[in-house]
Design a protein around this motif. Structure first.
Motif, PDB file in Angstrom:
ATOM      1  N   TYR A   1      30.193  52.390  41.535  1.00 38.72           N
ATOM      2  CA  TYR A   1      30.268  51.246  42.057  1.00 38.72           C
ATOM      3  C   TYR A   1      31.437  50.261  41.350  1.00 38.72           C
ATOM      4  O   TYR A   1      32.172  49.701  42.245  1.00 38.72           O
ATOM      5  N   PRO A   2      31.693  50.260  40.153  1.00 45.06           N
ATOM      6  CA  PRO A   2      32.612  49.434  39.725  1.00 45.06           C
ATOM      7  C   PRO A   2      34.042  49.756  40.221  1.00 45.06           C
ATOM      8  O   PRO A   2      34.797  49.033  40.726  1.00 45.06           O
ATOM      9  N   SER A   3      34.526  51.046  40.150  1.00 50.20           N
ATOM     10  CA  SER A   3      35.720  51.614  40.348  1.00 50.20           C
ATOM     11  C   SER A   3      36.013  51.557  41.976  1.00 50.20           C
ATOM     12  O   SER A   3      37.074  50.952  42.382  1.00 50.20           O
ATOM     13  N   LEU A   4      35.087  51.566  42.640  1.00 51.04           N
ATOM     14  CA  LEU A   4      35.143  51.359  44.401  1.00 51.04           C
ATOM     15  C   LEU A   4      35.330  49.785  44.475  1.00 51.04           C
ATOM     16  O   LEU A   4      36.060  49.507  45.453  1.00 51.04           O
ATOM     17  N   LEU A   5      34.513  48.849  43.834  1.00 50.58           N
ATOM     18  CA  LEU A   5      34.695  47.618  44.035  1.00 50.58           C
ATOM     19  C   LEU A   5      36.108  46.897  43.744  1.00 50.58           C
ATOM     20  O   LEU A   5      36.718  46.167  44.244  1.00 50.58           O
ATOM     21  N   ASN A   6      36.612  47.556  42.682  1.00 52.36           N
ATOM     22  CA  ASN A   6      37.995  47.100  41.779  1.00 52.36           C
ATOM     23  C   ASN A   6      39.064  47.912  42.512  1.00 52.36           C
ATOM     24  O   ASN A   6      40.167  47.427  42.310  1.00 52.36           O
ATOM     25  N   SER A   7      38.722  48.956  43.280  1.00 53.05           N
ATOM     26  CA  SER A   7      40.019  49.667  43.967  1.00 53.05           C
ATOM     27  C   SER A   7      41.128  49.056  44.445  1.00 53.05           C
ATOM     28  O   SER A   7      42.286  49.416  44.190  1.00 53.05           O
ATOM     29  N   THR A   8      40.765  48.196  45.262  1.00 58.40           N
ATOM     30  CA  THR A   8      41.766  47.293  46.070  1.00 58.40           C
ATOM     31  C   THR A   8      41.752  45.827  45.795  1.00 58.40           C
ATOM     32  O   THR A   8      42.370  44.957  46.499  1.00 58.40           O
ATOM     33  N   ILE A   9      41.179  45.456  44.751  1.00 57.46           N
ATOM     34  CA  ILE A   9      41.391  44.131  44.300  1.00 57.46           C
ATOM     35  C   ILE A   9      42.676  43.721  43.532  1.00 57.46           C
ATOM     36  O   ILE A   9      42.931  44.509  42.608  1.00 57.46           O
ATOM     37  N   GLN A  10      43.334  43.036  44.479  1.00 57.91           N
ATOM     38  CA  GLN A  10      44.715  42.940  43.941  1.00 57.91           C
ATOM     39  C   GLN A  10      44.989  41.539  43.096  1.00 57.91           C
ATOM     40  O   GLN A  10      45.868  41.700  42.139  1.00 57.91           O
TER      41      GLN A  10
ATOM     42  N   LEU B   1      43.909  39.699  40.160  1.00 59.74           N
ATOM     43  CA  LEU B   1      42.983  40.080  39.182  1.00 59.74           C
ATOM     44  C   LEU B   1      42.181  38.898  38.740  1.00 59.74           C
ATOM     45  O   LEU B   1      41.296  39.102  37.551  1.00 59.74           O
ATOM     46  N   ARG B   2      42.738  37.661  39.109  1.00 58.78           N
ATOM     47  CA  ARG B   2      41.718  36.421  38.821  1.00 58.78           C
ATOM     48  C   ARG B   2      39.963  36.750  39.210  1.00 58.78           C
ATOM     49  O   ARG B   2      39.385  36.316  38.656  1.00 58.78           O
ATOM     50  N   PHE B   3      40.089  37.829  40.251  1.00 53.99           N
ATOM     51  CA  PHE B   3      38.558  37.900  40.823  1.00 53.99           C
ATOM     52  C   PHE B   3      38.078  39.213  40.544  1.00 53.99           C
ATOM     53  O   PHE B   3      37.116  39.764  41.188  1.00 53.99           O
ATOM     54  N   ALA B   4      38.600  39.931  39.485  1.00 58.41           N
ATOM     55  CA  ALA B   4      38.199  41.248  38.975  1.00 58.41           C
ATOM     56  C   ALA B   4      37.347  41.296  37.643  1.00 58.41           C
ATOM     57  O   ALA B   4      37.105  42.196  37.196  1.00 58.41           O
ATOM     58  N   SER B   5      37.043  39.970  37.269  1.00 62.33           N
ATOM     59  CA  SER B   5      36.280  39.921  35.992  1.00 62.33           C
ATOM     60  C   SER B   5      34.922  40.046  36.147  1.00 62.33           C
ATOM     61  O   SER B   5      34.290  39.806  37.418  1.00 62.33           O
TER      62      SER B   5
ATOM     63  N   PHE C   1      54.233  30.039  44.875  1.00 66.89           N
ATOM     64  CA  PHE C   1      53.895  31.342  44.312  1.00 66.89           C
ATOM     65  C   PHE C   1      53.753  31.114  42.793  1.00 66.89           C
ATOM     66  O   PHE C   1      54.789  30.749  42.298  1.00 66.89           O
ATOM     67  N   VAL C   2      52.580  31.222  42.060  1.00 63.59           N
ATOM     68  CA  VAL C   2      52.670  31.353  40.619  1.00 63.59           C
ATOM     69  C   VAL C   2      51.947  32.388  40.380  1.00 63.59           C
ATOM     70  O   VAL C   2      50.744  32.828  40.759  1.00 63.59           O
ATOM     71  N   LYS C   3      52.263  33.267  39.346  1.00 63.92           N
ATOM     72  CA  LYS C   3      51.506  34.445  38.652  1.00 63.92           C
ATOM     73  C   LYS C   3      51.446  34.430  37.162  1.00 63.92           C
ATOM     74  O   LYS C   3      52.254  33.881  36.686  1.00 63.92           O
ATOM     75  N   TRP C   4      50.626  35.109  36.396  1.00 67.34           N
ATOM     76  CA  TRP C   4      50.754  34.953  34.955  1.00 67.34           C
ATOM     77  C   TRP C   4      49.915  36.253  34.496  1.00 67.34           C
ATOM     78  O   TRP C   4      49.343  37.037  35.488  1.00 67.34           O
ATOM     79  N   GLY C   5      49.959  36.503  33.411  1.00 71.65           N
ATOM     80  CA  GLY C   5      49.638  37.851  32.714  1.00 71.65           C
ATOM     81  C   GLY C   5      48.104  38.153  32.614  1.00 71.65           C
ATOM     82  O   GLY C   5      47.626  39.317  32.831  1.00 71.65           O
ATOM     83  N   ASP C   6      47.145  37.466  32.124  1.00 76.54           N
ATOM     84  CA  ASP C   6      45.817  37.382  31.827  1.00 76.54           C
ATOM     85  C   ASP C   6      44.924  36.241  32.082  1.00 76.54           C
ATOM     86  O   ASP C   6      45.620  35.081  32.116  1.00 76.54           O
TER      87      ASP C   6
END
Length: 575
Positions: A73-82, A84-88, A466-471
């Motif tokens: 489940y975790p790897s499949l759910l996260n596989s195409t999450i681009q 990372l705000r929503f991968a926690s 567009f804004v992006k950041w590291g973590d």
């Protein structure tokens, strides 16, 4: 009062009976009858039995049903999450992740979701900017997590019929895979007008419209769709003839996740010359407030006056970004404006066109590069050193980041005051950039009612912040970046489209508003829906009312259903 007391037990029994009957009659009750519950285990086993019944050709249903307790489940759910705000772990997650490998399995998954009271979110490449194809905004309470992700990444076949000038692509195919197949299958004679990011999948891109550097010549990607196959809320597989023109209209730009799961797109391919040309030129502002800045403002003002009205074969965009330089051993950030162009012809003709329409840009022959159309897609993505075309087949090219994007449209040029404000904002240390893409050309000649994408005649440019950041370890750090992009959006209010302030569904933005689960109202959704679709929003809601009134396909910005009832006397009411 005495008679009421004597009838109360009988009334309670009657109400309990009616409640029990309604539960048995509802799709949600299937999870109880089949032994499932809110937890992953019982639901998973019940779902497996349902899939086995609905898709008997599936030898091992367990390979496509994944519950939170499963190792997969975790790897499949996260596989195409681009994003990372929503991968926690804080992000509310689906009750099931479903990974069908065939169209028959997609149909079974849809039917079984309905039977188990799960709403459906379809995912192909996971590039949706707010993550609504795999996450919910509801963290707790009744109904939280009662949705399934139907991930169609495995449906990725592309077939090219160069003789007919068409291609058929499944939703999990990336744009890079589609471009490569089209160029190979046509000997380089044909192309397809869509976006520049090769890892974006066809499923979501065409559902919302599909910008790209050939849109001034050939329109959006969705403008070139001639057929499709969709699995509807009843699990039926419908092509264009079977679904009817209303649904076919809605899925070509109405946004993904509202009407069904598109399992194939048939698109018209477009002729491209053997040689196309491109340039990227940089204009760095070293000194603020003097003649250098005035010269750059004059260039941007002239570019705005002509870029949307250039010949259709010529696309010239502008971008603003910060550049760090050393001045007297001190590092400072200065505004950098980048002009990037694609021309469907050779460098000689490109330079002639630029000298005629935009001499202020001062293009030199050494600035221009010739290539074929397939190479130009690599070039626009940023691969400018002769990388092989096979790079387009790498589905891991796109780096995963934390980011937020907002978008506006211009119906008139930004005045010098606004441009100066943008140049000031861009050097703030927030990781931000601004892209301005011209429309015009064919985009202005297509009536706004032809597809749900309504920003046609009179819409000169789209502007992307567009804004992006590291973590995300420091919440205030994230809020600082989000504050920057929202601040720029607010700053631009006087200069952008109005009534409504337009937005683009493929740049989905929850700041505009959202549906409330269990209480989705068309009238309330107009707040955000008409920004995306203008007058086409009502028509989209009417289609939703016809094909999915129960809202099996639901998200925080899915199209709500609108049922129009004609009453006696010619009065019409919406419900």
């Amino acid at each position: 009062m005495e008679p009421c007391r004597t009838r109360l037990p009988l009334l309670i029994h009657l109400l309990l009976f009616l409640l029990h009957f309604s539960l048995l009659a509802s799709p949600c009750s299937a999870r109880w009858r089949d032994g499932g519950g809110g937890g992953g285990g019982g639901l998973r086993e019940s779902f497996l039995r349902c899939v086995a019944r609905r898709s008997p050709a599936t030898a091992d249903p367990s390979r496509l049903v994944h519950a939170p307790g499963d190792d997969s489940y975790p790897s499949l759910l996260n596989s195409t999450i681009q994003n990372l705000r929503f991968a926690s772990q804080r992000t509310p997650r689906p009750a099931l992740v479903l990974t069908p490998g065939t169209v028959a399995e997609v149909r079974a998954c849809v039917v079984c979701c309905a039977a188990h009271g799960l709403t459906v979110r379809a995912r192909s490449g996971g590039h949706d900017y707010e993550g609504l194809s795999y996450r919910s905004l509801r963290a707790s309470g009744e109904g939280a997590g009662r949705f399934a992700v139907v991930d169609v990444a495995a449906l990725r076949a592309v077939r090219v019929d160069a003789a007919r000038g068409v291609a058929r692509a499944q939703p999990g195919a990336t744009l890079g895979e589609l471009y490569y197949a089209v160029a190979e299958g046509s000997g380089g004679r044909l192309g397809f007008p869509a976006g520049i990011c090769p890892t974006v999948c066809v499923g979501g891109h065409l559902s919302g419209g599909g910008f790209g550097p050939m849109m001034r010549k050939y329109g959006l990607a969705a403008d070139n769709v001639v057929d499709s196959e969709v699995v509807d809320a009843e699990g039926r597989l419908l092509d264009r003839a079977a679904m009817g023109e209303s649904l076919f209209w809605a899925i070509r730009g109405g946004g993904g996740g509202s009407f069904g799961i598109v399992v194939s797109w048939t698109v018209t391919l477009v002729p491209v010359p053997a040689v196309v040309s491109a340039f990227t030129v940089h204009r760095l502002l070293l000194r603020r407030g003097g003649e250098d800045e005035q010269s750059l403002l004059r260039l941007l003002t002239k570019w705005q006056a002509v870029a949307h009205a250039l010949p259709d074969d010529l696309f010239v965009k502008a971008a603003m970004e910060p550049k760090t330089i050393n001045d007297d051993d001190v590092s400072i950030r200065q505004p950098l404006v980048v002009f990037k162009s694609l021309f469907l012809g050779n460098c000689s003709n490109l330079i002639t066109q630029i000298h005629h329409h935009l001499p202020e840009l001062a293009i030199k022959p050494t600035d221009c590069r010739e290539m074929n159309w397939l190479q130009s897609m690599l070039y626009f993505y940023g691969y400018t050193n002769g990388q092989p075309a096979e790079v387009l087949l790498d589905r891991t090219l796109q780096p995963k980041d934390y980011y937020k994007i907002k978008l506006d449209y211009l119906t008139s040029p930004i005045p010098a005051t606004g441009l100066t404000e943008l140049l000031t904002k861009i050097v703030e240390d927030k990781g931000g950039s601004i892209d301005i893409d011209p429309q015009g050309g064919k985009m202005s000649r297509i009536p706004e009612s032809d597809t749900p994408y309504a920003h046609r005649r009179g819409y000169l440019y789209n502007v992307q912040y567009f804004v992006k950041w590291g973590d995300d370890k420091n919440v205030s750090y994230e809020d600082d970046h989000l504050g920057w992009v929202r601040g720029v959006h607010e700053l631009m209010t006087p200069y952008v489209s109005k009534n409504p302030r337009a937005a683009y569904i493929n740049f989905r933005d929850l700041d505009l508003g959202q549906n409330v689960e269990g209480n989705t109202s068309y009238k309330e959704a107009r707040v955000w829906g008409e920004k995306y679709f203008r007058g086409n929003f009502r028509r989209l809601a009417m289609v939703k009312g016809e094909v999915d009134p129960g809202q099996l396909f639901w998200s925080e910005q899915s199209i709500p259903p609108l049922v129009v009832e004609k009453r006696v006397g010619g009065l019409v009411s919406d419900s």
